[in-house]
Design a protein around this motif. Structure first.
Motif, mmCIF file in Angstrom:
data_model
loop_
_atom_site.group_PDB
_atom_site.id
_atom_site.type_symbol
_atom_site.label_atom_id
_atom_site.label_comp_id
_atom_site.label_asym_id
_atom_site.label_seq_id
_atom_site.Cartn_x
_atom_site.Cartn_y
_atom_site.Cartn_z
ATOM 1 N N LEU A 124 7.057 5.835 19.241
ATOM 2 C CA LEU A 124 7.013 5.090 17.984
ATOM 3 C C LEU A 124 6.680 3.626 18.238
ATOM 4 C CD1 LEU A 124 7.455 4.629 14.974
ATOM 5 C CD2 LEU A 124 9.925 4.593 15.404
ATOM 6 N N VAL A 125 7.342 3.031 19.212
ATOM 7 C CA VAL A 125 7.114 1.620 19.530
ATOM 8 C C VAL A 125 5.649 1.374 19.879
ATOM 9 C CG1 VAL A 125 7.595 -0.166 21.255
ATOM 10 C CG2 VAL A 125 9.483 1.075 20.184
ATOM 11 N N ARG A 126 5.043 2.297 20.602
ATOM 12 C CA ARG A 126 3.635 2.131 20.997
ATOM 13 C C ARG A 126 2.693 2.175 19.800
ATOM 14 N NH1 ARG A 126 5.206 5.500 25.398
ATOM 15 N NH2 ARG A 126 4.352 7.345 24.343
ATOM 16 N N GLN A 127 3.107 2.855 18.731
ATOM 17 C CA GLN A 127 2.235 2.989 17.564
ATOM 18 C C GLN A 127 2.362 1.832 16.571
ATOM 19 O OE1 GLN A 127 1.594 6.901 15.725
ATOM 20 N NE2 GLN A 127 3.123 7.720 17.149
ATOM 21 N N LEU A 128 3.433 1.061 16.663
ATOM 22 C CA LEU A 128 3.627 -0.039 15.722
ATOM 23 C C LEU A 128 2.598 -1.141 15.953
ATOM 24 C CD1 LEU A 128 7.526 -0.360 15.684
ATOM 25 C CD2 LEU A 128 6.051 0.776 14.008
ATOM 26 N N LEU A 188 10.540 -11.360 14.610
ATOM 27 C CA LEU A 188 10.802 -10.304 15.599
ATOM 28 C C LEU A 188 9.472 -9.755 16.117
ATOM 29 C CD1 LEU A 188 13.617 -8.373 13.666
ATOM 30 C CD2 LEU A 188 13.934 -9.767 15.722
ATOM 31 N N PRO A 189 8.774 -10.510 16.957
ATOM 32 C CA PRO A 189 7.432 -10.090 17.392
ATOM 33 C C PRO A 189 7.414 -8.936 18.390
ATOM 34 C CG PRO A 189 8.074 -12.127 18.484
ATOM 35 C CD PRO A 189 9.136 -11.845 17.466
ATOM 36 N N ASP A 190 8.541 -8.659 19.031
ATOM 37 C CA ASP A 190 8.600 -7.561 19.996
ATOM 38 C C ASP A 190 8.841 -6.243 19.258
ATOM 39 O OD1 ASP A 190 10.716 -5.782 21.788
ATOM 40 O OD2 ASP A 190 9.066 -6.631 22.960
ATOM 41 N N SER A 220 0.853 -1.185 0.000
ATOM 42 C CA SER A 220 0.000 0.000 0.000
ATOM 43 C C SER A 220 0.891 1.237 0.000
ATOM 44 C CB SER A 220 -0.899 0.012 1.243
ATOM 45 O OG SER A 220 -0.123 0.251 2.412
ATOM 46 N N SER A 221 0.279 2.394 -0.140
ATOM 47 C CA SER A 221 1.044 3.633 -0.067
ATOM 48 C C SER A 221 1.528 3.858 1.363
ATOM 49 C CB SER A 221 0.171 4.813 -0.495
ATOM 50 O OG SER A 221 0.888 6.015 -0.428
ATOM 51 N N PRO A 222 2.811 4.205 1.562
ATOM 52 C CA PRO A 222 3.310 4.440 2.926
ATOM 53 C C PRO A 222 2.665 5.676 3.551
ATOM 54 C CG PRO A 222 5.116 4.144 1.358
ATOM 55 C CD PRO A 222 3.876 4.324 0.557
ATOM 56 N N GLU A 223 2.473 5.617 4.861
ATOM 57 C CA GLU A 223 1.998 6.785 5.603
ATOM 58 C C GLU A 223 2.975 7.080 6.732
ATOM 59 O OE1 GLU A 223 -1.070 4.893 8.847
ATOM 60 O OE2 GLU A 223 -1.896 5.417 6.886
ATOM 61 N N THR A 224 3.216 8.358 6.970
ATOM 62 C CA THR A 224 4.181 8.769 7.986
ATOM 63 C C THR A 224 3.640 8.518 9.390
ATOM 64 O OG1 THR A 224 5.106 10.459 6.531
ATOM 65 C CG2 THR A 224 5.507 10.722 8.891
ATOM 66 N N ILE A 225 4.504 8.010 10.253
ATOM 67 C CA ILE A 225 4.172 7.852 11.668
ATOM 68 C C ILE A 225 4.758 9.048 12.414
ATOM 69 C CG2 ILE A 225 4.396 6.426 13.728
ATOM 70 C CD1 ILE A 225 4.806 4.009 11.943
ATOM 71 N N GLU A 226 3.895 9.859 12.986
ATOM 72 C CA GLU A 226 4.341 11.028 13.742
ATOM 73 C C GLU A 226 4.703 10.597 15.162
ATOM 74 O OE1 GLU A 226 4.855 13.787 12.347
ATOM 75 O OE2 GLU A 226 3.696 13.657 10.486
#
Length: 203
Positions: free
Chosen positions: A128-132, A158-160, A115-121
């Motif tokens: 960042l880790v919480r949003q993945l 790498l599930p973590d 899909s088209s990439p979207e930026t993670i703010e």
């Protein structure tokens, strides 16, 4: 093609489209073994396959990785992108030896349409880790000349989320604890399909 169109492309590929892509990937590799290029007539394929798209093609021999090449940017029709990336995965991935005819007969082909990439703010690594989203997100990490991606399938190994992110930094040539205001992180999803080549026959 805008982000919404690309998202729709991933979501609406029909089963017939997927089978066409898998057959073309196998045909492209088989033609490469013969020293020739596969010629593609775009007019015989669906609009979804003729539309611009980005893909990764992964090949395994006897369940072992033997090549993975892909596109993060939209450069050409999806069907052409898959054909080119399949051939490159078989013959141009510098991590592996060139595919042989014997290996082709025990080949597993996996295609990921992006899909088209979207930026993670995010303002910190913890944020960042919480949003993945494990198992869902493919991630592109970029800082200056350093750039790398992990497909969603990498979550299996790498599930973590923190380990996933730090290994991605390592792949990009950055330190495990690297963080900077200039670092850009994007996510994407994939539509995946696969088939096995056995004794020269697709199944």
């Amino acid at each position: 093609m805008g982000p919404t169109c690309l998202k729709n492309l991933v979501e609406t590929l029909s089963s017939g489209d997927q089978q066409d892509l898998l057959k073309l990937a196998a045909d492209s590799i088989e033609m490469g073994l013969k020293g020739t290029q596969l010629e593609v007539d775009l007019t015989v394929y669906s609009g979804a396959l003729r539309d611009p798209g980005a893909s990764f093609v992964t090949i395994n021999v006897r369940d072992q990785l033997h090549g993975c090449i892909g596109s993060l940017e939209i450069k050409r029709a999806l069907v052409i992108d898959v054909v080119k990336n399949a051939r490159a995965a078989a013959f141009d991935d510098p991590r592996f030896s060139t595919l042989t005819q014997e290996e082709f007969e025990d080949l597993h082909i996996h295609i990921s349409v992006l899909s088209s990439p979207e930026t993670i703010e995010c303002a910190s690594e913890d944020e960042l880790v919480r949003q993945l989203r494990p198992g869902i997100d493919g991630v592109i990490l970029e800082d200056g000349a350093s750039r790398a991606t992990y497909l969603p399938s990498v979550w299996e190994a790498l599930p973590d989320p923190q380990k996933f992110l730090r290994q991605l930094k390592c792949k990009a040539g950055l330190s495990l604890d690297h963080w900077s205001e200039t670092m850009k992180v994007q996510r994407y999803t994939t539509k995946c399909m696969s088939s096995r080549v056995s004794s020269g026959k697709r199944r």
